[in-house]
Design an enzyme around this catalytic site. Sequence first.
Site, PDB file in Angstrom:
ATOM      1  N   GLU A   1     -17.354   4.835   6.255  1.00 46.63           N
ATOM      2  CA  GLU A   1     -17.331   4.643   7.703  1.00 46.63           C
ATOM      3  C   GLU A   1     -18.158   3.415   8.100  1.00 46.63           C
ATOM      4  OE1 GLU A   1     -15.263   5.677  10.881  1.00 46.63           O
ATOM      5  OE2 GLU A   1     -15.091   6.630   8.931  1.00 46.63           O
TER       6      GLU A   1
ATOM      7  N   HIS B   1     -11.859   0.167   6.237  1.00 52.57           N
ATOM      8  CA  HIS B   1     -11.663   1.152   5.167  1.00 52.57           C
ATOM      9  C   HIS B   1     -10.812   0.556   4.047  1.00 52.57           C
ATOM     10  CE1 HIS B   1     -13.488   4.565   7.170  1.00 52.57           C
ATOM     11  NE2 HIS B   1     -12.686   4.504   8.205  1.00 52.57           N
TER      12      HIS B   1
ATOM     13  N   HIS C   1     -10.536  -1.253  12.458  1.00 51.67           N
ATOM     14  CA  HIS C   1     -11.307  -0.149  11.872  1.00 51.67           C
ATOM     15  C   HIS C   1     -10.695   0.267  10.524  1.00 51.67           C
ATOM     16  CE1 HIS C   1     -13.706   3.650  12.119  1.00 51.67           C
ATOM     17  NE2 HIS C   1     -12.711   4.088  11.372  1.00 51.67           N
ATOM     18  N   GLU C   2      -9.394   0.522  10.529  1.00 47.15           N
ATOM     19  CA  GLU C   2      -8.743   0.943   9.280  1.00 47.15           C
ATOM     20  C   GLU C   2      -8.785  -0.179   8.244  1.00 47.15           C
ATOM     21  OE1 GLU C   2      -8.394   3.972   9.056  1.00 47.15           O
ATOM     22  OE2 GLU C   2      -8.296   4.541  11.171  1.00 47.15           O
TER      23      GLU C   2
HETATM   24 ZN    ZN Z   1     -12.951   5.663   9.961  1.00 49.66          ZN
END
Ligand code: ZN
Length: 503
Positions: A297, A271, A267-268
């Site tokens: 996101e 980003h 997830h990171e």
């Molecule tokens: Zn996030």
Amino acid sequence: MTTEAITAELVTRVQRAHTLGTVGELLGWDEQVNLPPGAAEQRAGQHAALAEVQHAAASDPRIGELLALLQARDALLTPDQRAIVAHARRDYDRATKLPADFVREKAGQGSRGYHAWARAKAADDFGGYAPVLEKNLELAKREAGYLGWSGREYDYMLDKHDPGLTTAATEKLFSELKRDLVPLVRAIVASPRAAQAREAAAKLRGFPVEAQRTFLREVTAALGFDYARGRIDVSLHPFCSGTGSDVRMTTRFNVDQPLDALFSSIHETGHGLYEQGLPVAQLGTALGIHAGMAMHESQSRLWENQVARSRAFWRHFEPRWRELFPVQTAGVNSEELYLAVNAVEPTLIRVDADEVTYNLHIVLRFELEQKLFTGELAVRDLPAAWGAASRELVGLEPATDREGVLQDVHWSDGSFGYFPSYCLGNMIAAQLWACVQRERPEVEEDFARGDFAWLLGWLRGNIHTQGRRFSALELVQRITGEPLSPRHLVAYLRERYGALYLG
Ligand code: ZN
């Protein structure tokens, strides 16, 4: 002065303010990753001194003069120059239009609010926290007023995180999503496979941290995260900060929940890939900044969900996973692994939610925030309203406020309007994914070979290098040829989870 010369000077000054902001971010990263326990006060002093310098740079009157000059010749500006001016104007107004007294009051309230929330949560005492929340709401409305949003305060809160986003647009998207998603969740939960998925996830125990670290570094590097321009460390709560050539991600490890560290890192990484993909020479201007939190996101969710929860992804990585954890994975077959990766279970707690039910937690918060801002709902009535909404949407009612209205930190420092970006990010990710599958039907065959370069290149070209030239909603329309719609998210969830649970 020529338009080019004025723009160049504006960019220099805006970038200086931005650079100072990134130093503050680095101090914040260090605080969560490295800070010796006795250094908190000294760090607070460093933060405060730097914030003063940063604010002086961002509110430099010369920036105001340059903006006025450029806005007077708007018709002569190129689209890129116009984007630079609009973004700089937004930052400049925020830095100069809030009275110093107000900024001080809000900063003090923010840190008091955090501690009041932490105490109230520990004691399960909403009553003690309610006055803080009322004050935060009042400050948020005043801030909107100073910046010219009187009467549209919640729109301001949304726009703050996602430029161009409105309450009306969000409301329309969320009500459509809710209509289709609630019955889907009910059907999945009732499926016998739901219990099997839980059992499969519970089998994954005793995964040594060092080997977890090795695996997630290999995975995130394969996805395209450039470790020459970023790093990953450990912190209490995972996050990603920094930009351009210095991106800092964090994760946390639990030997009995090995999928947590892996998926939060992926997830990171989503980003981080976005930040690493921004044009470094333009950082801090509209051409070198992300398009808002919803788009951000969408990047983390796309890699985490559409990519890393797919069968193709695991076809590639499962052998290496078994090689690193031969004992721990011996009793888990491939189908059980896939089920564990895609386990669905309604929970009261947002941060524990799976990707299907997660969206309902956000709809709940959006509905309540909106009512708080219109005055339809009083702060003291929040716990009851929360319970009713939770029963309607998630199918569960919290027995305590700790598991209900007190669970999230966001409102304690006045961060209203942030939650919707999580769910909008899921919608955007699904719509982008539908577009990717049309443009490259063999994209999952790429994944099965461990090749993620085509997808990253597509995201780089369509999104990362675009900076903030367009709002998230405009960008989605331009890339996919249609306005943002929840139908792609619903279709994606039906396809992946329907096949697994309802097939
Ligand atoms: Zn996030």
